[in-house]
Design a protein around this motif. Structure first.
Motif, PDB file in Angstrom:
ATOM      1  N   LEU A 118       0.831  -1.198   0.000  1.00  0.00           N
ATOM      2  CA  LEU A 118       0.000   0.000   0.000  1.00  0.00           C
ATOM      3  C   LEU A 118       0.869   1.253   0.000  1.00  0.00           C
ATOM      4  O   LEU A 118       1.862   1.322   0.729  1.00  0.00           O
ATOM      5  N   HIS A 119       0.467   2.245  -0.797  1.00  0.00           N
ATOM      6  CA  HIS A 119       1.226   3.487  -0.837  1.00  0.00           C
ATOM      7  C   HIS A 119       0.359   4.706  -0.546  1.00  0.00           C
ATOM      8  O   HIS A 119       0.874   5.821  -0.481  1.00  0.00           O
ATOM      9  N   SER A 120      -0.936   4.516  -0.369  1.00  0.00           N
ATOM     10  CA  SER A 120      -1.817   5.652  -0.128  1.00  0.00           C
ATOM     11  C   SER A 120      -1.533   6.241   1.255  1.00  0.00           C
ATOM     12  O   SER A 120      -1.521   5.521   2.257  1.00  0.00           O
ATOM     13  N   GLU A 121      -1.301   7.542   1.320  1.00  0.00           N
ATOM     14  CA  GLU A 121      -0.928   8.202   2.574  1.00  0.00           C
ATOM     15  C   GLU A 121      -1.985   9.184   3.061  1.00  0.00           C
ATOM     16  O   GLU A 121      -1.786   9.880   4.049  1.00  0.00           O
ATOM     17  N   GLU A 122      -3.125   9.235   2.379  1.00  0.00           N
ATOM     18  CA  GLU A 122      -4.155  10.220   2.717  1.00  0.00           C
ATOM     19  C   GLU A 122      -5.476   9.509   2.925  1.00  0.00           C
ATOM     20  O   GLU A 122      -5.799   8.537   2.234  1.00  0.00           O
ATOM     21  N   ASN A 123      -6.245   9.984   3.900  1.00  0.00           N
ATOM     22  CA  ASN A 123      -7.556   9.400   4.143  1.00  0.00           C
ATOM     23  C   ASN A 123      -8.504   9.712   2.983  1.00  0.00           C
ATOM     24  O   ASN A 123      -8.848  10.871   2.755  1.00  0.00           O
ATOM     25  N   LYS A 124      -8.853   8.691   2.256  1.00  0.00           N
ATOM     26  CA  LYS A 124      -9.834   8.801   1.183  1.00  0.00           C
ATOM     27  C   LYS A 124     -10.744   7.587   1.291  1.00  0.00           C
ATOM     28  O   LYS A 124     -10.305   6.504   1.674  1.00  0.00           O
ATOM     29  N   TYR A 125     -12.005   7.779   0.923  1.00  0.00           N
ATOM     30  CA  TYR A 125     -12.978   6.719   1.140  1.00  0.00           C
ATOM     31  C   TYR A 125     -13.661   6.295  -0.159  1.00  0.00           C
ATOM     32  O   TYR A 125     -13.918   7.113  -1.044  1.00  0.00           O
ATOM     33  N   VAL A 126     -13.947   5.009  -0.217  1.00  0.00           N
ATOM     34  CA  VAL A 126     -14.788   4.448  -1.272  1.00  0.00           C
ATOM     35  C   VAL A 126     -16.061   3.948  -0.605  1.00  0.00           C
ATOM     36  O   VAL A 126     -15.999   3.262   0.425  1.00  0.00           O
ATOM     37  N   THR A 169     -17.834  13.806   3.821  1.00  0.00           N
ATOM     38  CA  THR A 169     -18.304  13.485   2.471  1.00  0.00           C
ATOM     39  C   THR A 169     -17.292  13.912   1.416  1.00  0.00           C
ATOM     40  O   THR A 169     -17.127  13.237   0.393  1.00  0.00           O
ATOM     41  N   SER A 170     -16.601  15.010   1.659  1.00  0.00           N
ATOM     42  CA  SER A 170     -15.631  15.499   0.679  1.00  0.00           C
ATOM     43  C   SER A 170     -14.445  14.555   0.517  1.00  0.00           C
ATOM     44  O   SER A 170     -13.679  14.680  -0.435  1.00  0.00           O
ATOM     45  N   GLN A 171     -14.289  13.613   1.453  1.00  0.00           N
ATOM     46  CA  GLN A 171     -13.194  12.651   1.369  1.00  0.00           C
ATOM     47  C   GLN A 171     -13.592  11.381   0.616  1.00  0.00           C
ATOM     48  O   GLN A 171     -12.774  10.486   0.423  1.00  0.00           O
ATOM     49  N   ILE A 172     -14.861  11.291   0.211  1.00  0.00           N
ATOM     50  CA  ILE A 172     -15.324  10.133  -0.565  1.00  0.00           C
ATOM     51  C   ILE A 172     -14.927  10.339  -2.024  1.00  0.00           C
ATOM     52  O   ILE A 172     -15.362  11.303  -2.660  1.00  0.00           O
ATOM     53  N   VAL A 173     -14.103   9.460  -2.545  1.00  0.00           N
ATOM     54  CA  VAL A 173     -13.560   9.641  -3.895  1.00  0.00           C
ATOM     55  C   VAL A 173     -14.262   8.771  -4.936  1.00  0.00           C
ATOM     56  O   VAL A 173     -14.062   8.974  -6.134  1.00  0.00           O
ATOM     57  N   VAL A 187     -14.993   2.463   2.966  1.00  0.00           N
ATOM     58  CA  VAL A 187     -13.671   1.866   3.130  1.00  0.00           C
ATOM     59  C   VAL A 187     -12.609   2.940   2.974  1.00  0.00           C
ATOM     60  O   VAL A 187     -12.608   3.681   1.979  1.00  0.00           O
ATOM     61  N   ASN A 188     -11.720   3.038   3.938  1.00  0.00           N
ATOM     62  CA  ASN A 188     -10.611   3.978   3.896  1.00  0.00           C
ATOM     63  C   ASN A 188      -9.464   3.336   3.126  1.00  0.00           C
ATOM     64  O   ASN A 188      -8.936   2.301   3.542  1.00  0.00           O
ATOM     65  N   ILE A 189      -9.075   3.920   1.987  1.00  0.00           N
ATOM     66  CA  ILE A 189      -8.053   3.271   1.160  1.00  0.00           C
ATOM     67  C   ILE A 189      -6.645   3.442   1.719  1.00  0.00           C
ATOM     68  O   ILE A 189      -5.711   2.794   1.243  1.00  0.00           O
ATOM     69  N   ARG A 190      -6.491   4.286   2.728  1.00  0.00           N
ATOM     70  CA  ARG A 190      -5.174   4.418   3.357  1.00  0.00           C
ATOM     71  C   ARG A 190      -4.933   3.307   4.370  1.00  0.00           C
ATOM     72  O   ARG A 190      -3.896   2.652   4.364  1.00  0.00           O
TER      73      ARG A 190
END
Length: 442
Positions: free
Chosen positions: A176-184, A222-226, A423-426
């Motif tokens: 895993l390389h994702s370093e930022e909280n982003k959600y699916v 909500t703004s963190q949902i990608v 799901v948090n991809i980080r």
């Protein structure tokens, strides 16, 4: 232009973005041909693909044992055999039984699970087949189509006595390389047009994800949902309406209205964020796996946005290097009929360890008759593995022997539960998002 979420003070919050790569190519059927292909080709391709995986593992596990074919077994001599399991089942439905039921007056009750204590396993390779015995291999845990390596010896009765078993195990996984909280967000079973569906509840979901509801804290989240992934069964259409005959005007409306309603919602969502939609068992799509993308003509509004993706089932993609793999549930539901487990995530874990998404296809699960490949073989370990249209939410973090980490997610039916999954991809952590209309009543 980047999608925005508006907070309570009317200051726009910028929605986070993630690099997206669709990997559905292996499931797309560019030229469908049904000209007498036999499913034996699919099993042949599967067996020889798994021999590539298992041969190296066998040498490490049993370096001093010979690898034999079924035809080359010798009485009492320990060896290793590699082949495809076949499960002989007493209760397994057959087309002849179905025909006889049509001719009987008394209806026959169908069990929800076809496992019986008298079931037994057979191993088949290119040379032949042999019945398996011993206490190591539990028939209730396995299904037809799984490829394994078995250590044991042939008994005087001609059976193969199994002393230990080797599965392919979790495939290799990239870190895993994702370093930022982003959600699916994962959701399934919207069943728009169903008598069970709650249009207000669905609209609450649309408003929440698109950033048109909630307080400042909720909108910041909500703004963190990608991305939103809809894992099948999005509309409810009576099967009789799809039988090919001419439809009366009232039936045409019942066929078209749910799709129109779904398109309106998807248009709102696609205007605010990327959306993937997968076909499911009850959607207007082909029955056999892999199900092909729902045609974009069904979604004249949503398809005008480049954020809208009509995907296959199974669906495979990457977000910021985080690998997702999921189905609309048919593969896991079929395992639930022909084997046993305490939880649905147990079935999901088994498919990963077997390195195969749908081992029961084509035996009891419909699939296209591939002649030169088996697209359901899992060659790279996903970071998130999801299964749609389940009765309840389940989740588990699976750890592999080589450091693999996989988040398993059973996505519940939204129509019945009002629940989606984030799901948090980080971190691969996940939690449920439940929307209720009870507080709005009265």
């Amino acid at each position: 232009m980047d999608a925005m979420v508006v907070d309570s003070d009317s200051y726009p919050l910028q929605r986070k973005q993630a690099d997206y790569m669709c990997q559905d190519e292996r499931y797309l059927l560019r030229m469908q041909k049904y000209k007498g292909q036999q499913y034996s080709h699919l099993y042949y391709s599967r067996l020889h693909k798994f021999k590539e995986f298992l041969n190296g593992l066998v040498k490490k596990r049993w370096p001093n044992l010979p690898v034999c074919t079924v035809l080359g077994l010798e009485d009492g001599k320990e060896c290793v055999i590699v082949g495809t399991l076949y499960k002989q089942m007493q209760l397994k439905p057959s087309i002849l039984d179905e025909y006889s039921k049509e001719r009987t007056v008394v209806p026959i009750v169908q069990p929800h699970n076809f496992v019986h204590s008298n079931d037994y396993l057979i191993l088949e390779d290119d040379s032949g087949r042999v019945k398996l015995t011993g206490h190591i291999l539990s028939p209730s845990m396995f299904v037809t189509g799984v490829v394994v390596a078995l250590h044991g010896k042939e008994s005087s009765g001609g059976d193969f006595y199994v002393q230990s078993i080797l599965e392919a195990g979790l495939p290799p996984q990239r870190s895993l390389h994702s370093e930022e909280n982003k959600y699916v967000v994962l959701v399934s079973g919207l069943l728009v047009g169903s008598g069970k569906s709650n249009p207000l509840q669905f609209q609450l979901l649309v408003d929440h994800l698109s950033g048109h509801s909630g307080d400042e804290q909720e909108q910041s989240m909500t703004s963190q949902i990608v991305r939103l992934v809809i894992a099948g069964d999005s509309v409810d259409i009576r099967q009789g309406l799809l039988a090919g005959q001419s439809l009366a005007s009232k039936d045409q409306g019942r066929l078209v209205e749910p799709i129109k309603e779904l398109d309106l919602a998807l248009t709102q969502l696609a205007a605010a964020m990327p959306v993937d939609i997968m076909p499911g068992p009850n959607d207007p799509a082909n029955f056999s796996l892999p199900q092909q993308p729902l045609h974009k003509c069904l979604f004249p509004g949503a398809s005008t946005y480049n954020t809208f993706v009509s995907a296959t089932n199974p669906h495979q993609f990457e977000l910021d290097g985080v690998s997702f793999l999921g189905t609309s549930g048919q593969n896991i539901d079929d395992l639930n009929k022909y084997s046993e487990a305490k939880e649905k995530v147990d079935f999901m874990e088994r498919t990963l360890k077997w390195r195969h998404l749908a081992p029961t296809a084509p035996d009891t699960l419909g699939c296209y008759p591939f002649t030169d490949k088996d697209p359901f073989v899992i060659e790279d370990c996903p970071h998130v593995y999801f299964c749609g249209n389940q009765k309840k939410y389940e989740s588990r973090l699976l750890k592999g022997s080589e450091g693999q980490l996989v988040r398993l997610v059973c996505v519940p039916n939204f129509c019945e539960t009002g629940t989606a999954v984030m799901v948090n991809i980080r971190s691969l952590e996940c939690h449920i998002l439940t929307l209720s209309t009870s507080s709005l009543v009265g």
